[in-house]
Design an enzyme around this catalytic site. Structure first.
Site, short mmCIF file in Angstrom:
data_model
loop_
_atom_site.label_atom_id
_atom_site.label_comp_id
_atom_site.label_asym_id
_atom_site.label_seq_id
_atom_site.Cartn_x
_atom_site.Cartn_y
_atom_site.Cartn_z
N GLU A 197 4.49 10.12 -4.02
CA GLU A 197 3.25 10.84 -3.74
C GLU A 197 3.38 12.26 -4.27
O GLU A 197 4.36 12.94 -4.00
CB GLU A 197 2.96 10.85 -2.25
CG GLU A 197 1.87 11.82 -1.80
CD GLU A 197 0.55 11.62 -2.52
OE1 GLU A 197 -0.06 12.63 -2.92
OE2 GLU A 197 0.14 10.45 -2.71
N TYR A 206 -23.53 13.71 -3.38
CA TYR A 206 -23.15 13.61 -1.98
C TYR A 206 -22.32 14.81 -1.52
O TYR A 206 -22.59 15.41 -0.48
CB TYR A 206 -22.36 12.32 -1.74
CG TYR A 206 -23.13 11.08 -2.14
CD1 TYR A 206 -24.42 10.88 -1.66
CD2 TYR A 206 -22.59 10.16 -3.01
CE1 TYR A 206 -25.15 9.77 -2.03
CE2 TYR A 206 -23.31 9.04 -3.40
CZ TYR A 206 -24.59 8.84 -2.91
OH TYR A 206 -25.31 7.75 -3.29
N GLY A 235 -19.03 15.57 -9.76
CA GLY A 235 -18.43 14.27 -10.04
C GLY A 235 -16.91 14.31 -10.03
O GLY A 235 -16.29 15.33 -9.72
N HIS A 292 -31.93 -0.17 24.96
CA HIS A 292 -32.95 0.87 24.94
C HIS A 292 -32.44 2.06 25.75
O HIS A 292 -31.89 1.89 26.83
CB HIS A 292 -34.25 0.35 25.57
CG HIS A 292 -35.29 1.41 25.76
ND1 HIS A 292 -36.04 1.91 24.72
CD2 HIS A 292 -35.68 2.09 26.88
CE1 HIS A 292 -36.87 2.83 25.19
NE2 HIS A 292 -36.67 2.96 26.50
#
Length: 470
Positions: free
Chosen positions: A36, A185, A273, A446
């Site tokens: 990583e 987004y 992007g 409800h």
């Protein structure tokens, strides 16, 4: 030359699918090395999904305080403490990282922080963050390389000390005027959050509408909500040049449908992007092909063009959502065990965490038209949902696409409170092949937001006969 070692499984990238592949294979008794680059647990818990939603929720609290009088709770105006917002976010991230540290300490996993690149087929050289190098030959390699923010080719932009979705989460001060380059987004979520914290916000979008992949009526509804919130949105605007530095004073020369103008702000967030992290890591030396945009070429089983190597998540062109990446893991896991799972026909929902939330699953009207799919459309304003009225949050609407000649649900969009939860109800019905009448006639609690599905589908037009035009 570094010493070469061998391993059964090498996972390059410890994000969502990568970490789950490692944990699964180790639990089965396999030996795994995870490489990583920097983020223990991947981008989602560190710099993306979870911390951004943490900050967005802080902005929601700020908005509730701003409108407290409307709820019978008048308060004095409150200033945003961005250091406090950041510390709340950091505390959550630190907790998530610690969880991942413990899981990566499992038997059978060797976790390496460092940069990996191919030097030969199924051979990776790792430049360790702590110093030194390792060369690893693996029987099987799983690529989970991720993406990074794309920077438009605009003169002066690279020298403007700009913010991306990573840096904006670390702000300890409130921008006076935040300019957001990109109305997708990420841009939309941060634009609204910082407006609620108290910044002046301007969104510059190159296309003719916000959130380009959504239907025009959805995009327009979001734009109208932004206008109510005091966010300035400039559509159809091309950025020609940038000068100055974000954090001090930045200027953008933009060309709009109404002519050229200069826009000045204190900070610049670029949300234009994503680009895959596939360059300069030697994929070609391993026989791994990429498409013209740099995404790794995979088949429906997520196998690359090199034997014994899989690619998962965003670097493989999968939908850019953590839940899609997790399903990539499940496909690889099951197929390693002899299964026949593929990416074909996946029904992937998503939610944009503006307020109210925007969620969608399945087809939009625009997609249906482009694919020549005959549909019936039914919509209902959020004001018809009694739960929305109790909350005082009636902006937005629900919309469903039904097959023109049957009761099959083809798509569902919701712009409203808790949309991310309600779309799961419709997605479940779609996966089960349940006709829309099942939701129309269901007894929902409800008052809840899901109860609005009763109202929506009660107004569905009758199916058309074969050959009958809409």
């Amino acid at each position: 030359m570094p010493e070469t070692g061998t391993v059964e499984n090498l996972i390059l990238g410890g994000g969502e699918p990568g970490k789950y592949i490692a944990w699964e294979l180790a639990a089965q008794g396999g030996r795994c090395v995870v490489v990583e680059r920097a983020l223990i647990g991947g981008s989602c818990p560190n710099i993306a999904c979870l911390p951004s939603k943490n900050v967005i929720h802080s902005a929601k609290v700020a908005d509730l305080l701003h409108h407290a009088a409307a709820y019978g709770l008048p308060t004095e105006p409150a200033a945003t403490d961005m250091e406090g917002v950041r510390e709340r976010k950091r505390a959550m991230v630190e907790g998530m990282v610690e969880i991942h540290r413990k899981k990566f300490a499992a038997d059978g996993i060797e976790f390496l922080l460092g940069e990996g690149r191919f030097v030969a087929p199924r051979t990776v050289e790792v430049s360790l963050a702590a110093g030194g190098t390792r060369r690893i030959v693996a029987e099987r390699i799983f690529l989970n390389l991720g993406t990074h923010a794309a920077l438009p080719d605009v003169p002066g932009l690279a020298d403007a000390a700009l913010l991306t979705a990573v840096e904006v989460l670390e702000l300890d001060r409130l921008p006076e005027h935040l300019i957001v380059l990109g109305g997708g987004y990420v841009g939309a979520e941060f634009a609204q959050a910082f407006r609620r914290f108290g910044s002046r916000v301007t969104v510059i979008e190159y296309g003719p509408q916000l959130i380009a992949r959504e239907d025009p009526d959805v995009a327009e509804a979001v734009r109208a909500i932004f206008a109510e919130d005091g966010i300035d949105v400039i559509l159809g605007a091309a950025t020609k040049a940038v000068s100055g530095r974000s954090g001090d004073r930045v200027r953008l020369q933009i060309e709009t449908p109404h002519g050229e103008r200069t826009l000045e702000g204190s900070d610049l967030l670029v949300a234009a992007g994503r680009t895959p992290n596939t360059h300069v890591i030697g994929l070609e030396l391993a026989g791994i092909e990429c498409d013209a945009r740099g995404y790794i070429t995979v088949n429906e089983r997520l196998e690359t063009t090199a034997p014994g190597i899989w690619a998962t998540g965003e670097c493989a062109g999968s939908p850019q959502f953590t839940h899609a990446a997790f399903d990539d893991f499940r496909i690889v896991r099951d197929n390693l065990a002899g299964g026949e799972r593929t990416t074909r026909g996946r029904l992937v929902p998503y939610c944009m965490f503006v307020d109210p939330e925007l969620g969608r699953v399945g087809l939009s009207e625009t997609e249906a038209r482009s694919q020549n799919i005959d549909v019936r459309v039914v919509s209902s304003p959020m004001g018809s949902v009694l739960r929305a009225r109790t909350l005082g949050e009636t902006r937005g609407f629900m919309k469903a696409l039904l097959d023109a000649h049957s009761d099959r649900i083809l798509g569902f969009t919701m712009l409203g409170p808790n949309a991310g939860e309600v779309i799961a109800v419709v997605q479940t019905a779609m996966l089960a092949g349940l006709p829309f009448t099942g939701l129309r006639d269901a007894i929902f609690t409800h008052p809840t937001m899901a109860e609005g599905l009763n109202v929506l589908f009660a107004n569905a037009p009758a199916p058309r006969r074969q050959g009958e035009k809409s």
